[in-house]
Design an enzyme around this catalytic site. Structure first.
Site, short mmCIF file in Angstrom:
data_model
loop_
_atom_site.label_atom_id
_atom_site.label_comp_id
_atom_site.label_asym_id
_atom_site.label_seq_id
_atom_site.Cartn_x
_atom_site.Cartn_y
_atom_site.Cartn_z
N LYS A 191 0.74 -1.28 -0.02
CA LYS A 191 -0.09 0.00 -0.08
C LYS A 191 0.87 1.37 0.05
O LYS A 191 2.08 0.95 0.17
CB LYS A 191 -0.85 -0.05 1.05
N TYR A 227 -12.59 -2.36 -3.07
CA TYR A 227 -13.00 -2.47 -1.83
C TYR A 227 -14.58 -2.12 -1.74
O TYR A 227 -15.23 -1.77 -0.86
CB TYR A 227 -12.58 -1.52 -0.94
N THR A 275 -5.63 -7.86 10.12
CA THR A 275 -5.80 -6.40 9.78
C THR A 275 -5.51 -5.56 10.74
O THR A 275 -4.87 -4.43 10.24
CB THR A 275 -7.38 -6.59 9.48
N ASN A 281 -1.76 -0.14 7.42
CA ASN A 281 -1.18 -1.54 7.59
C ASN A 281 -0.66 -2.07 6.38
O ASN A 281 -0.34 -3.34 6.31
CB ASN A 281 -2.58 -2.44 8.13
N HIS A 315 -1.90 -5.37 1.35
CA HIS A 315 -3.23 -6.17 1.19
C HIS A 315 -2.80 -7.46 0.60
O HIS A 315 -1.68 -7.73 -0.04
CB HIS A 315 -3.89 -5.32 -0.07
N GLU A 324 -9.94 -10.20 -7.80
CA GLU A 324 -8.80 -8.92 -7.56
C GLU A 324 -7.82 -8.97 -8.71
O GLU A 324 -7.50 -8.07 -9.23
CB GLU A 324 -8.21 -9.20 -6.14
P1 IDP Z 1 -7.84 -6.93 5.31
O1 IDP Z 1 -6.93 -5.79 4.80
O2 IDP Z 1 -7.16 -7.41 6.32
O3 IDP Z 1 -8.46 -8.01 4.14
P2 IDP Z 1 -10.49 -5.83 5.32
O4 IDP Z 1 -11.50 -6.04 6.66
O5 IDP Z 1 -10.83 -6.21 4.11
O6 IDP Z 1 -9.18 -6.39 5.79
O7 IDP Z 1 -10.26 -4.14 5.36
C1 IDP Z 1 -9.61 -3.66 4.09
C2 IDP Z 1 -8.80 -2.47 4.73
O8 IDP Z 1 -9.69 -1.54 5.13
C3 IDP Z 1 -7.73 -2.70 5.79
O9 IDP Z 1 -6.73 -3.40 5.40
C4 IDP Z 1 -7.56 -1.46 6.32
O10 IDP Z 1 -6.61 -0.99 5.60
C5 IDP Z 1 -8.81 -0.94 6.15
N1 IDP Z 1 -9.71 -0.99 7.35
C6 IDP Z 1 -10.32 -1.90 8.00
N2 IDP Z 1 -10.73 -1.93 9.07
C7 IDP Z 1 -10.44 -0.39 9.49
C8 IDP Z 1 -10.89 0.42 10.42
O11 IDP Z 1 -11.66 -0.11 11.59
N3 IDP Z 1 -10.45 1.62 10.56
C9 IDP Z 1 -9.71 2.23 9.59
N4 IDP Z 1 -9.26 1.41 8.44
C10 IDP Z 1 -9.76 0.19 8.37
MG MG Z 2 -9.95 -7.67 2.82
#
Ligand code: IDP
Ligand code: MG
Length: 210
Positions: free
Chosen positions: A69, A109, A151, A172, A175, A186
């Site tokens: 990212k 997303y 996550t 984080n 992805h 994807e």
């Molecule tokens: P993942 O990336 O581990 O699959 P997802 O639930 O698919 O997690 O969420 C996609 C992305 O959205 C996360 O990697 C993170 O960048 C962001 N995200 C998810 N939950 C939150 C949150 O509670 N606050 C801010 N960003 C979030």
């Molecule tokens: Mg995800």
């Protein structure tokens, strides 16, 4: 006698050509053997992405989408992240850097569009270039999710990418697709078929029992 000698000589030359994998004279193809897909790959069934899904070992041809990212690119973590997948034994079949459009990110997303953090997520993901990759190998979707970690980096174990390189859920670093079906969707979203390269890994028999 002379005719017999010529006959023997011709047969010797033909045998030599066969041994070297060369075609019979007059049957040369315009594609050299080393460049021909047919010569390099076993016959295969094509899946929806046009790659082989037939293999002695289930899931060896499984593919996933990994993306560094914008925060990971800014922090110059691309090399370390690529290295983790390489050293694990996966095969890189696609890689590119781009600034993702809002359209691409909203498709990527789409399942999070109702979440309160969604606008910030799109802003973050379009704030700079990302490096997207397709990795292939046995169980790559599940294994790469474990390598990437929770996550929320606060929950991610040390040794995982997020556990080693990040501290907050909003940044984080990486992805990883979360299912085989999700990965296919994807990969098709981020890559065209011709951007993916099938190639023979020289250490294949050291990675898998074939
Ligand atoms: P993942 O990336 O581990 O699959 P997802 O639930 O698919 O997690 O969420 C996609 C992305 O959205 C996360 O990697 C993170 O960048 C962001 N995200 C998810 N939950 C939150 C949150 O509670 N606050 C801010 N960003 C979030
Ligand atoms: Mg995800």
């Amino acid at each position: 006698m002379v005719l017999f000698q010529r006959y023997l000589l011709r047969n010797l030359v033909l045998q030599g050509r066969r041994h070297l994998g060369l075609p019979r004279p007059g049957k040369e193809s315009s594609t050299p053997a080393w460049a021909s897909d047919k010569a390099r790959s076993p016959p295969s069934r094509s899946g929806s992405l046009g790659y082989s899904t037939s293999s002695g070992i289930a899931g060896v041809k499984e593919r996933t989408l990994i993306a560094v990212k914008p925060d990971g690119v800014q922090r110059r973590l691309v090399g370390q992240i690529v290295q983790r997948f390489e050293q694990r034994g996966f095969r890189l079949v696609g890689l590119k850097m781009l600034k993702a459009s809002d359209d691409l990110l909203s498709q990527h997303y789409h399942d999070l569009s109702k979440k309160p953090f969604y606008p910030n997520l799109l802003r973050y993901m379009s704030s700079g270039p990302v490096v997207v990759m397709v990795w292939e190998g046995h169980n790559v979707v599940r294994t790469s999710r474990m390598m990437v970690g929770n996550t929320n980096p606060a929950e991610a174990h040390a040794g995982t990418i997020r556990g080693d390189f990040s501290i907050h859920i909003s940044r984080n670093v990486v992805h990883a697709s979360d299912s085989v079906e999700g990965a296919q969707r994807e990969i098709q979203l981020w890559f065209s078929r011709k951007e993916l390269t099938d190639w023979d890994c020289c250490d294949h028999s050291s990675t898998y029992q074939v």
